[in-house]
Design a protein around this motif. Structure first.
Motif, PDB file in Angstrom:
ATOM      1  N   GLY A 281       0.811  -1.211   0.000  1.00 54.15           N
ATOM      2  CA  GLY A 281       0.000   0.000   0.000  1.00 54.15           C
ATOM      3  C   GLY A 281       0.844   1.260   0.000  1.00 54.15           C
ATOM      4  N   GLY A 282       0.208   2.379   0.378  1.00 48.79           N
ATOM      5  CA  GLY A 282       0.852   3.670   0.281  1.00 48.79           C
ATOM      6  C   GLY A 282       1.416   4.210   1.569  1.00 48.79           C
ATOM      7  N   ALA A 283       1.396   3.412   2.660  1.00 43.73           N
ATOM      8  CA  ALA A 283       1.933   3.909   3.923  1.00 43.73           C
ATOM      9  C   ALA A 283       3.445   4.090   3.813  1.00 43.73           C
ATOM     10  CB  ALA A 283       1.606   2.941   5.050  1.00 43.73           C
ATOM     11  N   LEU A 284       3.954   5.217   4.305  1.00 45.32           N
ATOM     12  CA  LEU A 284       5.388   5.496   4.291  1.00 45.32           C
ATOM     13  C   LEU A 284       5.948   5.223   5.677  1.00 45.32           C
ATOM     14  CD1 LEU A 284       5.427   8.746   2.146  1.00 45.32           C
ATOM     15  CD2 LEU A 284       6.407   6.535   1.528  1.00 45.32           C
ATOM     16  N   VAL A 285       6.572   4.061   5.816  1.00 47.27           N
ATOM     17  CA  VAL A 285       7.159   3.643   7.086  1.00 47.27           C
ATOM     18  C   VAL A 285       8.656   3.894   6.991  1.00 47.27           C
ATOM     19  CG1 VAL A 285       7.466   1.741   8.689  1.00 47.27           C
ATOM     20  CG2 VAL A 285       5.350   1.915   7.349  1.00 47.27           C
ATOM     21  N   ILE A 286       9.122   5.007   7.567  1.00 44.40           N
ATOM     22  CA  ILE A 286      10.511   5.447   7.426  1.00 44.40           C
ATOM     23  C   ILE A 286      11.237   5.233   8.748  1.00 44.40           C
ATOM     24  CG2 ILE A 286      12.013   7.394   6.898  1.00 44.40           C
ATOM     25  CD1 ILE A 286       9.788   8.529   5.168  1.00 44.40           C
ATOM     26  N   ARG A 287      12.278   4.445   8.689  1.00 42.89           N
ATOM     27  CA  ARG A 287      13.100   4.126   9.857  1.00 42.89           C
ATOM     28  C   ARG A 287      12.243   3.686  11.045  1.00 42.89           C
ATOM     29  NH1 ARG A 287      18.274   8.407   9.712  1.00 42.89           N
ATOM     30  NH2 ARG A 287      19.231   7.437   7.875  1.00 42.89           N
ATOM     31  N   LEU A 327      14.367  12.366   2.607  1.00 42.26           N
ATOM     32  CA  LEU A 327      15.256  12.602   3.734  1.00 42.26           C
ATOM     33  C   LEU A 327      14.795  11.714   4.882  1.00 42.26           C
ATOM     34  CD1 LEU A 327      14.766  15.495   2.138  1.00 42.26           C
ATOM     35  CD2 LEU A 327      16.237  16.364   3.932  1.00 42.26           C
ATOM     36  N   PRO A 328      15.507  10.614   5.164  1.00 41.52           N
ATOM     37  CA  PRO A 328      15.028   9.675   6.183  1.00 41.52           C
ATOM     38  C   PRO A 328      15.218  10.149   7.610  1.00 41.52           C
ATOM     39  CG  PRO A 328      17.126   8.956   5.297  1.00 41.52           C
ATOM     40  CD  PRO A 328      16.714  10.136   4.481  1.00 41.52           C
ATOM     41  N   GLY A 329      16.087  11.125   7.848  1.00 35.58           N
ATOM     42  CA  GLY A 329      16.314  11.608   9.209  1.00 35.58           C
ATOM     43  C   GLY A 329      17.402  12.653   9.243  1.00 35.58           C
ATOM     44  N   ASN A 330      17.573  13.272  10.407  1.00 33.03           N
ATOM     45  CA  ASN A 330      18.569  14.329  10.601  1.00 33.03           C
ATOM     46  C   ASN A 330      18.479  15.406   9.527  1.00 33.03           C
ATOM     47  OD1 ASN A 330      20.605  11.974  12.142  1.00 33.03           O
ATOM     48  ND2 ASN A 330      20.316  14.005  13.049  1.00 33.03           N
ATOM     49  N   PHE A 331      17.255  15.772   9.151  1.00 30.50           N
ATOM     50  CA  PHE A 331      17.061  16.826   8.168  1.00 30.50           C
ATOM     51  C   PHE A 331      17.183  18.190   8.832  1.00 30.50           C
ATOM     52  CE2 PHE A 331      13.205  14.533   9.321  1.00 30.50           C
ATOM     53  CZ  PHE A 331      12.507  15.474  10.048  1.00 30.50           C
ATOM     54  N   SER A 332      17.251  19.225   8.003  1.00 34.07           N
ATOM     55  CA  SER A 332      17.549  20.563   8.496  1.00 34.07           C
ATOM     56  C   SER A 332      16.354  21.176   9.213  1.00 34.07           C
ATOM     57  CB  SER A 332      17.962  21.456   7.323  1.00 34.07           C
ATOM     58  OG  SER A 332      16.824  21.796   6.545  1.00 34.07           O
ATOM     59  N   ALA A 333      16.582  22.370   9.769  1.00 39.62           N
ATOM     60  CA  ALA A 333      15.549  23.068  10.522  1.00 39.62           C
ATOM     61  C   ALA A 333      14.414  23.570   9.644  1.00 39.62           C
ATOM     62  CB  ALA A 333      16.170  24.250  11.274  1.00 39.62           C
ATOM     63  N   TYR A 334      14.556  23.479   8.331  1.00 39.72           N
ATOM     64  CA  TYR A 334      13.480  23.895   7.428  1.00 39.72           C
ATOM     65  C   TYR A 334      12.214  23.077   7.666  1.00 39.72           C
ATOM     66  CZ  TYR A 334      11.085  24.861   2.994  1.00 39.72           C
ATOM     67  OH  TYR A 334      10.167  25.212   2.041  1.00 39.72           O
ATOM     68  N   TYR A 335      12.378  21.806   8.027  1.00 34.78           N
ATOM     69  CA  TYR A 335      11.239  20.920   8.245  1.00 34.78           C
ATOM     70  C   TYR A 335      10.985  20.734   9.729  1.00 34.78           C
ATOM     71  CZ  TYR A 335      11.938  19.687   3.340  1.00 34.78           C
ATOM     72  OH  TYR A 335      12.086  19.732   1.978  1.00 34.78           O
TER      73      TYR A 335
END
Length: 872
Positions: A281-287, A327-335
């Motif tokens: 399906g369409g669920a996004l299971v990230i890390r 971006l799976p993790g440790n993304f910038s402060a923009y998000y």
């Protein structure tokens, strides 16, 4: 004799393609690096190669295809022959190309190194007669009016061929096409003359033209590309990466990944760190996090739904996309407001050269896109899609009339882009999406009499977006505004839930580059959701809670208006203290305001990312940061949850390395650890609210940990081949109360492996394959059941939560395309074969009425999807 030189290189891409995670630096999206090729390299100085004497003596011809690395100054730094011609042609071509000088390419309007493909063609000509002397002692040029002219276009797409050489072979005269593919000759003698058109990566075009006295002969030549593709890509060196891990997928790379039916957004599920969702399906299971903890953005603003029916196809037409950033993790402060991962979908601007249209048909849906210029400064794009699964199913006879299914969906997009000058860009975009699934159940379920009468689910959203971008010198301003509405209407028999919300967004951002070493960026995010909620339904199960018969649960009745308000601010500095070292510290503040809340919640989120180029090919990277996610969906409502809940917190750490010895190859690996606390768990306590005692329902009391290793080996799209191998080894665990045992998250998958490859064959054929393996999802065993006399159903009692696993998943998907190329349009016929060896995946466990017997329920069997796509 002399050499016929193809003076324009053929880019391996003229669109924006990220070759590796986190491609590009901050540009028009202020905080969202676009990595857009804003200017291709242009040949300023060419050197004609010496014709090899032995080849000339035998009147041989040849084409040498090579990669050329061009620096940010336009100099040629490396030449690599990929298709040799022999007979001395290779050495002569390399020696000449090393002396070329280019006007540099620009990525996001900044000079940047790129790699291009160049075809140097040697065409034998008889020795020229001595030129006729002009009266002034010079060489006599042909005189008279233009009597032969035309255009050279790419067959199938009508793209102008820039720099193609048009040759009148018998007259030993030639010219080169301009930026619009046009050419012209003066004083061509009357008669019939052979004409050839040559350009690297294109078949040699041969014809004859008849020149008549007193008339101008005009011609249009459609030249066939050797390896045809609607899309082109550019393999480029990276200027700067500010995220710890970023993978960018472009339409050119992923339109034909098997098992996705040409849907670019579905390919995200094949990247490192993304678990396989149930039923594909369409669920996004990230890390290992739940889908609600990750954010899906379109051009930097959230969209409420990414897929129709949980995964059939995405709600945004792939033909209107530029790229998808993961971006799976440790993304910038923009998000912010998320503790999982980020998917940012970047739409592209409408084409401005002429009117274009694309139409696609398959056994489940049809879609179309029309785009083009309205004026010199205004362009438009319109896209739409409609399924006809409901029409197909109506024609299929069912043995049991007690179950009737009528699913359908549609979506549409409209975009206007106005560029009054080089500094300002205004974008108006409208989106709509609607899904409906209806089931008619004549008989109640065996183990839950409350499930009867039917199921009717409707979901959808509408959005109107306005964006203004301003660029001048070192300053970039980017302002987004959005107004929209979202609908969820869920009815099961006499029970149901309806949420109709109005959504408001405002996001201004600013960026200023002080110099090459320091850039600052920051902005505000203001989000408001005004919802009308009507519910008469049982409490839904939470993560880690196995299902029980709903008939045993009390109905919760809600009828009211609720407001959720999320103001945020962020800032970051991109500091390069050394040429090979980049440090990006940032901070984000977030607040959460809910209806009936007694105290406003605030969070502070410091973050830092570091990249160090150990060598030209090897980069070390690392990051650490604090991330918060507010209560979502029913969690902050007084009836289902608790309006005084705080945000969940994630402390994220990661270290890794990237190796890129060649621009088209990338290898990246990363080790990550996420420390979670303040997770929301069930509570049986009571609290004081507005002077009375009410159930607390939920509280911040859980902790968790997610750790693992990711590997990506990727080959970017060139003429024929692209693909990648992605592997994730991870564990996600949580503890719901102090002293409780650690247990697996519902979405934990220990191993996830994906291998994808696609290869273009001659004569318009393309083949691709995708193989996936994943550990089975955790499941909670049923130890027994007891009969409830008041409801006359059996109530199960369970073993340790998520202590067992379902069988592992493995599947092979195949795809075959056949491109039919006509002069002014092209047609792609394809067969997309999902689950090629018919290995039905185990998606869960089903029990009989008293839980004494069980069996696995499985996913889809082999599924062939035939389709076609035409474009002009």
């Amino acid at each position: 004799m002399r050499t016929l030189l193809c003076v324009v290189c053929v880019l391996l891409a003229s669109g924006a393609v990220a070759q590796a995670p986190d491609a590009g630096t901050l540009a028009g999206d202020a905080g969202v690096p676009t990595g857009e090729l804003t200017k291709p390299p242009a040949l300023l100085r060419q050197v004609e190669a010496a014709y090899p004497p032995d080849a000339a003596a035998q009147q041989l011809e040849g084409t040498v295809v090579m990669f050329i690395d061009i620096s940010e100054t336009g100099a040629v730094t490396n030449v690599e022959v990929t298709q040799p011609a022999g007979h001395g042609f290779d050495e002569a071509a390399v020696e000449a190309v090393k002396q070329f000088q280019f006007e540099p390419a620009e990525i996001d309007h900044v000079p940047a190194p790129v790699r291009i493909q160049y075809a140097y063609q040697f065409v034998f000509r008889a020795p020229e007669p001595p030129p006729e002397a002009a009266p002034d002692g010079g060489v006599q040029e042909p005189r008279g009016p233009v009597n032969f002219s035309g255009r050279a276009l790419e067959r199938g797409t009508r793209k102008p061929l820039v720099g193609a050489e048009v040759v009148l072979t018998e007259l030993d005269r030639s010219t080169v096409t301009d930026s619009e593919g046009r050419f012209s000759f003066r004083g061509v003698p009357v008669g019939t003359h052979p004409v050839i058109v040559v350009l690297g990566n294109y078949d040699r075009f041969k014809t004859q033209e008849t020149i008549e006295a007193g008339q101008e002969t005009q011609a249009t030549y459609y030249v066939q590309r050797r390896i045809f593709s609607q899309y082109e890509t550019v393999v480029r060196s990276e200027r700067e990466r500010k995220e710890v891990t970023r993978t960018t997928l472009t339409v050119a790379e992923v339109q034909r990944v098997p098992g996705t039916q040409g849907d670019t957004l579905k390919v995200v599920q094949n990247l490192p760190g993304v678990a396989r969702p149930a039923f594909n399906g369409g669920a996004l299971v990230i890390r290992g996090t739940s889908p609600q903890e990750s954010g899906v953005f379109l051009d930097g603003l959230r969209i409420p739904i990414l897929y129709h029916f949980g995964g059939l196809t995405s709600v945004y037409n792939s033909d209107l996309l530029e790229a998808v950033d993961y971006l799976p993790g440790n993304f910038s402060a923009y998000y912010g407001d998320i503790t999982g991962g980020v998917i940012n979908v970047r739409s592209r601007e409408p084409r401005t050269d002429r009117l274009h249209a694309t139409v696609g048909l398959s056994v489940i849906e049809s879609n179309a896109v029309v785009e083009g210029p309205l004026t010199d400064t205004l362009s438009f794009a319109i896209g739409g899609r409609r399924s006809y699964i409901d029409l197909v199913l109506k024609a299929v006879p069912f043995d049991d009339d007690s179950l009737q299914v009528a699913p359908r969906y549609y979506d549409a997009q409209a975009k206007l882009v106005w560029k009054p000058n080089s500094r300002h860009t205004f974008t108006l975009q409208g989106l709509t999406s609607r899904d409906r699934l209806a089931l008619l159940l004549d008989q109640p379920a065996d183990n839950d009499p409350s499930i009867n009468g039917g199921l009717d689910v409707t979901t959808g959203f509408n959005q109107l977006r306005l964006r203004h971008q301003f660029r001048e010198g070192k300053l970039t301003l980017d302002t987004h505004g959005l107004i929209g509405n979202t609908l969820l209407d869920f009815q099961v028999g006499e029970r149901g839930l309806r949420i109709a919300s109005t959504d408001l967004y405002l996001r201004p951002t600013v960026e200023y580059a002080f110099n090459d070493r320091v850039t600052v960026a920051g902005g505000l995010d203001v989000v408001a959701n005004l919802a009308k909620v009507t519910a008469s339904i049982q409490q839904p199960p939470r993560e880690g809670e196995p299902p029980s018969p709903l008939v045993t649960e009390d109905l919760i009745h809600i009828d009211g208006d609720f407001t959720q308000y999320y103001p945020s601010a962020w800032a970051e500095v991109r500091w390069r203290p050394l040429e090979n070292l980049l440090v990006v510290p940032g901070v984000r503040t977030e607040s959460y305001v809910f209806t009936d809340q007694q105290e406003v919640k605030h969070t502070v989120n410091p973050r830092v990312a570091v990249r160090y180029a150990l060598t030209e090919a090897l980069t070390l990277k690392g990051g650490a940061g604090v991330y918060h996610s507010p209560p979502v969906q029913d969690e902050p409502s007084p009836g289902f949850g608790n309006p005084d809940l705080g945000a969940k917190r994630s402390l994220q750490y990661s270290v890794g390395a990237e190796w890129q010895a060649r621009p088209e190859w990338f290898v990246g690996s990363e080790v990550f650890y996420n420390d979670l606390d303040d997770l929301i768990v069930r509570s049986s306590a009571r609290v004081e609210r507005d002077g009375e005692s009410v159930p607390e329902n939920l509280k911040n009391g859980g902790v968790g940990r997610i750790y693992g290793f990711e590997l990506l080996i990727r080959r970017a799209l060139t003429d024929r081949l692209f693909g990648w191998i992605a592997y994730t080894l991870s564990r996600s665990e949580r503890r719901d109360a102090p002293g409780a045992r650690w247990r697996k998250f519902d979405n934990d998958q220990t191993h996830v492996l994906t291998a994808i490859a696609s290869y273009k064959l001659p004569r318009g054929w393309e083949v691709g394959a995708r193989f996936r393996f994943a550990s089975g999802n955790p499941t909670t065993p049923v130890l027994g059941a007891k009969r409830d006399d008041t409801t006359d159903v059996f109530i199960p009692y369970y073993g340790r939560v998520n202590s067992q696993r379902l069988p592992s998943f493995n599947q092979l998907d195949l795809r075959v395309d056949k491109n039919l190329v006509f002069d002014t349009w092209n047609l792609d016929l394809y067969l997309d074969l999902t689950n090629a060896y018919n290995n039905q995946s185990v998606e869960g466990v089903a029990y009989n009425y008293n839980y004494s017997q069980r069996e696995f329920f499985k996913g889809l069997p082999i599924l062939p999807v035939l389709g076609l796509k035409g474009a002009f």
